[in-house]
Design a protein around this motif. Structure first.
Motif: not given
Lengths: 513, 310, 292
Positions: C136-138, C211-217, C219-225
């Motif tokens: 959950n980090t950028l 994919f990185n968003g799928l496994i590491y994120i 928090e909805p505020r950090l979702f990429s498009i």
């Protein structure tokens, strides 16, 4: 140059990382080893003392499937935390995980050590392998101590259905655990052509109805499938069997025995294939039924489908009306049954990641006994996410809501307020329905496929090649022989034998005759 | 290089210390991102139990590999994988080079830019969407071919998703359409990097365009061709999962011609969810690729040392 | 500069055919996204819909706050990731391209090896989350994609080795230029074609990464498009196929057209910025040509 110190720090940090890594690995294996080998009663000793007092305030993380609209989950979480802080001195962090990310994220969460205290589990989402891999804690003693009344909220057989190797690994949610089976069709067209279910006692009797629709409604298919995997023939036999986790090693419910048989070799299955084929050749079923990506609901909504076969429950017609946009009527051909996965369909489990198993169990208790908490998690905050609709029912507020939850997966849903459009006593009906069902002898058995995984992988491949085609009537049932022989070549008999072995062992452990 | 002992070697290191410094961030990155996780290779040989930890789980030898070899499908999936990827390598390379050379010949700068952008478009669309677009062409009832094109030619409608014989061609065309643009952009960069003087000299000598392409362009981008081909060979056991799973809509009757190692593994894991088996498959794919690359690299370096990978 | 040119009309004719082949499905994509859902279900996708509808876009517009936030995240990680990734790649590739570098073979192999073997998802995840605390980090959206593996490095290395004359580097060194100066002043300007190409590839990778968003994120505020779109898509699909039909979710989103609208929304901005990239690309070429 200023570069030199940088290289040194970089090198140092690499070394540091390596050492951290090694220690992380070894420590996790050490601590894990203890919980795995020692019996749960002993490991509870240390935790029991603080649990009664609940000395330190802590945050409990609850992960569930985030379907619907979870934009204001934080508000709901704060409201729930107010109650839990008072009752068990803990706040709650709700962690909705999208269904699309579920398998990956849960698998990774459970591989690591991130805090996670309660987790929705399901036999459809790898429950048996989570147990086999040591990712969930046995909860018998915890529930006995902290949540003794949960078992009164559901059928006892369902409550006990989560046992693996004699220990429970989850508590089923209170929902429609039984299912009856039948046929659902558009009411307006039934009425238009004067069609009734008077002479329709079984699936084969549906012929005249399909014929009428076929003749009078060009461009519409009389019968559509719910999905690729819910083929016509599969729907027909489903009400009579317990799949014991996967086909084709099944029990026949009415036999009330524990003999695993091959579904594909049963007369019932052959008949179902013939019927599906007959309908297919008569043009009642779409030519591309085996590959279409359209669901039954979108086909009916678009006026391209008239009816479908499905498992049912009280209030099913009302639900389908919402989705299809047409009034629906249903004919029920098979009485309700509860099968081996009726309990394990959706459960709440305590994962190995939990910071405090006792506190997690206390929260679990609240999800089944505290009306306010259940209502918050299921429906959100009154006035904001729902409003009173009179008659004890509730409805969505003007302009919609930013918290829409999917009731069936968590806790005691019977405690939540009921939505408009349902019978106010829906949960009474549901309870009676669940109770009235025929229970499979194997209720509570879960098959662990890991001893035969090579064969399971090969069988999955053969299944994919034939099943959808045969069951939708697209492929000639004459191919069934070829299908079965390929399954056998892929090691089907070994899977059946393993299943029988595990079932016998399970029956022995649980005193099932 | 160390033939005269250690002292000259260290001297050399001193001489090149700036270059080594430049490499530090990249090397550190690769160590963290790629080399540290490699301890995970052990998972392929273990029966993972998280209560015992990854390193503490029981060893099971090659049990996780069995499903890749023991079944009747092993031959089919291996054959399909190699045949498809083999032909993709050849077709993609030839097509991409041809387009890149042509693109370099477009004199109008604006058109060249437009063409290049458009050719890259298919690469940007995800395979799932491509699957739906293909369906709109091939759908039994509402697809373009059955509805519009085949009647024109007087051919009966075809149930595309139940007829395996067409699919080797369909998959090849879709694949080429989707990825040729990407490869083309890489080759174009190499072509643009060629010194113009070569062509000027050749033109003065009266060489035709075709002769120039054969004698200048292709030999000068040979290093890039070699490297792209070697890398593709290294991944010959991996397939584009979306292409083989989404595009044929996972249709059963097509399976004998659309099943590759990746789809087979995926189907098995859907029912099992066993990371030991997926690690085993990954290791098997890597290992075969590794051996093939070492072999081809050896052959390349025998012919021209400079073109070799290492 | 005089070279004999190919017959331009023929070249253009070939490209017009190619362009048509590439554009045609794309037009279909856009048209489907503005087709009435029931028209798609009954007639399939078509180039000229029998019924137009913006329902798909208005469905997506309901999520506009989340959507704009996700665009912001995507732009941020794309810009930072592309720049840093390109820098690290070029810095590693250049020394490897120098034939006189000691240990060159071994180091190249070290880079190449990462292309074939990886530890798999679980170990990588554990390293990033447990050792580096990047859940959950950028950072978790940027770092894993910087080089991914050695692929781009080998490409750049090949270009450096073949397109930059060794004599230039040697004479600059003899003139007393430091290695960094040579890299910055000579090598980089001469290799703009490959840098622009790799930059474009990195941009595409970052833009399309889900994919990185799928496994590491979580928090909805950090979702990429792509992450956001992908999750919405799977959720709708799941709801449809599993027939859960919760009373509260009477909204039945137009699946087919939404899917297409999502694809349009996901790639449109990338297509819009592409010409600027090309502009840079072409400018780089002219500089390169002058120096060469």
């Amino acid at each position: 140059m200023t570069r030199k110190p940088q290289t040194v720090t970089l090198l140092l940090s690499v070394l540091l990382i390596l050492s951290l890594l090694i220690s992380a690995c070894s420590s996790s294996s050490d601590s894990g080893g203890n919980t795995g080998s020692s019996d749960p009663a002993a490991s509870n000793d240390g935790a029991a003392a603080p649990s009664s007092a609940n000395g330190k305030e802590m945050e409990l993380t609850v992960a569930f499937i985030g379907l619907g609209n979870m934009n204001e989950v934080a508000l709901v979480q704060d409201e729930i935390s107010k109650i839990t802080k008072e009752k068990i001195n803990a706040t709650v962090k709700l962690m909705p995980i999208d269904i699309g990310a579920w398998a990956q994220q849960v698998n990774l969460l459970l591989a690591g050590n991130e805090p996670l205290d309660l987790l929705v589990t399901s036999s459809f989402l790898n429950f048996s392998s989570q147990v086999a891999k040591g990712q969930l804690l046995p909860i018998d003693e915890l529930v006995e101590e902290h949540a003794p009344t949960i078992k009164e909220t559901m059928e006892l057989a369902i409550f006990h259905a989560t046992k693996v190797g004699g220990k429970s690994y989850g508590v089923p949610s209170v929902r429609d655990t039984a299912a009856d089976h039948g046929f659902v069709a558009r009411k307006d067209l039934m009425d238009k052509y004067g069609l009734t279910f008077d002479n329709v006692k079984t699936y084969a009797d549906l012929d005249p109805i399909f014929q009428k629709i076929k003749e009078n409604e060009p461009g519409m298919y009389p019968l559509v499938q719910r999905s690729q995997t819910n083929g016509i023939a599969a729907e027909i036999v489903r009400g009579y069997i317990d799949t014991l986790g996967d086909t084709p090693g099944i029990l026949i419910i009415e036999n009330q025995d524990l003999k695993v048989v091959n579904l594909y070799e049963q007369q019932m299955y052959k008949d179902a294939l013939q019927l599906a084929r007959k309908w297919y050749e008569a043009g009642y079923i779409m030519p591309d039924a085996a590959t279409t990506q359209e669901s039954n609901n979108s086909l009916v909504k678009a006026g391209k489908g008239f009816s479908y076969l499905s498992n049912l429950k009280p209030g099913f017609e009302a639900q389908e009306k919402n989705v299809n946009g047409y009034e629906m009527v249903a004919a029920r051909f098979v009485d309700p049954i509860s099968t081996s996965d009726s309990g394990t369909g959706f459960m709440m489990s305590i994962p190995k990641n939990t910071q405090d198993p006792d506190r997690a169990a206390q929260l679990l208790n609240l999800l089944y006994t505290d009306r306010d908490i259940v209502n918050l998690i299921a429906n959100g905050i009154e006035g904001k996410h729902y409003v009173d609709a009179g008659n004890g029912l509730i409805k969505a507020p003007e302009g919609g809501s930013n918290y829409v939850f999917n009731q069936w997966q968590v806790g005691n849903n019977a405690l939540a307020k009921v939505w408009e459009g349902n019978a106010p006593d829906i949960w009474e009906q549901m309870k009676a329905f669940n109770k009235s069902s025929t229970f499979s002898k194997a209720l509570g058995f879960s098959f662990d496929s890991s001893p035969v995984k090579t064969e399971v992988a090969a069988v999955a491949n053969v299944n994919n090649q034939y099943k959808a085609g045969l069951e939708s009537g697209t492929i000639d049932p004459a191919k069934l022989e070829e299908f079965i022989s390929k399954l056998k070549a892929a090691g089907l008999d070994k899977i059946l034998a393993e299943k029988q072995k595990q079932l016998d062992q399970w029956a022995k452990d649980n005193n099932v005759q | 290089m160390a033939q005269t002992g250690w002292t000259p070697f260290f001297k050399k290191l001193r001489r090149y210390r700036a270059l080594f410094l430049m490499m530090v961030p990249g090397i550190v990155y690769l160590v963290i991102n790629n080399y540290l996780p490699m301890f995970g290779v052990v998972i392929a040989f273990k029966d993972i139990n998280y209560a015992k930890g990854i390193l503490g789980s029981d060893w099971v030898g090659f049990k996780n590999f069995e499903y890749l070899f023991k079944t009747a499908d092993a031959y089919i999936i291996t054959r399909n994988t190699i045949l498809y990827n083999g032909s993709f390598i050849i077709l993609n390379t030839v097509t991409a080079i041809a387009i890149a050379i042509l693109l370099n010949e477009v004199r109008n700068k604006l058109s060249a830019r437009f063409y290049q952008s458009v050719i890259l478009l298919p690469f940007l669309i995800s395979m799932v969407i491509v699957g739906y677009l293909v369906l709109s062409m091939l759908s039994a009832e509402s697809g373009y071919l059955n509805l519009n094109l085949l009647p024109l030619l007087g051919i009966e409608p075809i149930s595309w998703y139940f007829e395996p014989k067409y699919w080797p061609y369909i998959l090849t065309i879709v694949q080429l359409w989707k990825s040729a643009g990407y490869l083309c952009v890489i080759f174009l960069a190499a072509i643009i990097g060629i010194d113009h003087e070569y062509y000027e000299a050749a033109t003065i000598d009266g060489a035709t365009k075709w002769q120039q392409i054969r004698a200048i362009t292709v030999p000068l981008i040979a290093p890039t061709i070699t490297i792209m081909t070697l890398l593709a060979i290294g991944r010959i056991f991996y397939s584009d999962f979306g292409l083989f799973y989404q595009v044929p809509l996972n249709s059963g009757p097509l399976q004998p011609v659309t099943d590759v190692i990746d789809t087979y593994v995926y189907r098995g894991l859907m029912t099992l969810g066993d990371i030991g088996m997926s690690s085993a498959a990954g290791l098997y794919q890597s290992l075969v690729g590794f051996i093939l690359v070492l072999l081809s690299n050896f052959i390349v370096s025998r012919r021209n040392k400079e073109n070799a990978l290492f | 500069m005089k070279t004999n040119d190919m017959n331009q009309p023929v070249v253009h004719a070939i490209f017009i055919i190619l362009v048509a082949l590439c554009l045609f499905p794309f037009v279909l994509l856009i048209m489907s996204s503005i087709t009435e859902e029931s028209a798609i279900v009954s007639n399939g996708y078509s180039f000229w819909p029998s019924e137009f509808s913006l329902e798909a876009y208005s469905y997506l517009w309901m999520q506009k706050a989340a959507m704009f936030n996700s665009y912001g995240i995507t732009v941020l990680i794309t810009v930072v990731g592309t720049f840093v990734g390109l820098l690290i790649s070029a810095l590693l590739a250049y020394p490897l391209s120098r034939r006189d570098l000691p240990l060159r073979g071994m180091l190249s192999f070290l880079v190449f090896f990462t292309l074939l073997f990886n530890g798999g998802l679980v170990p990588t995840y554990l390293i990033y989350t447990e050792v580096f605390q990047m859940k959950n980090t950028l950072m978790s959206l940027i770092i894993p994609g910087l080089l991914t593996n050695g692929f781009f490095i080998l490409l750049i290395r090949t270009f450096f080795a073949n397109s930059i004359p060794v004599q230039i580097i040697e004479s600059a060194y003899i003139d007393g230029a430091s290695e960094f100066k040579i890299f910055y002043r000579i090598v980089l300007p001469l290799s703009l074609p490959i840098l622009a190409t790799i930059g474009l590839m990195l941009t595409i990778n970052y833009w399309n990464d889900w994919f990185n968003g799928l496994i590491y994120i979580t928090e909805p505020r950090l979702f990429s498009i792509q992450n956001l779109l992908n999750r919405m898509l799977v959720n709708i699909q799941f709801l449809q196929q599993n027939n859960l039909g919760n009373q509260q979710m009477a909204v039945n989103p137009p699946m087919n057209s939404v899917r297409m609208a999502m694809a349009v929304i996901g790639i449109l901005p990338l297509i819009l910025i592409y010409p600027f990239f090309q502009n840079y690309f072409v400018k780089g070429l002219t500089i390169g040509a002058v120096k060469g």
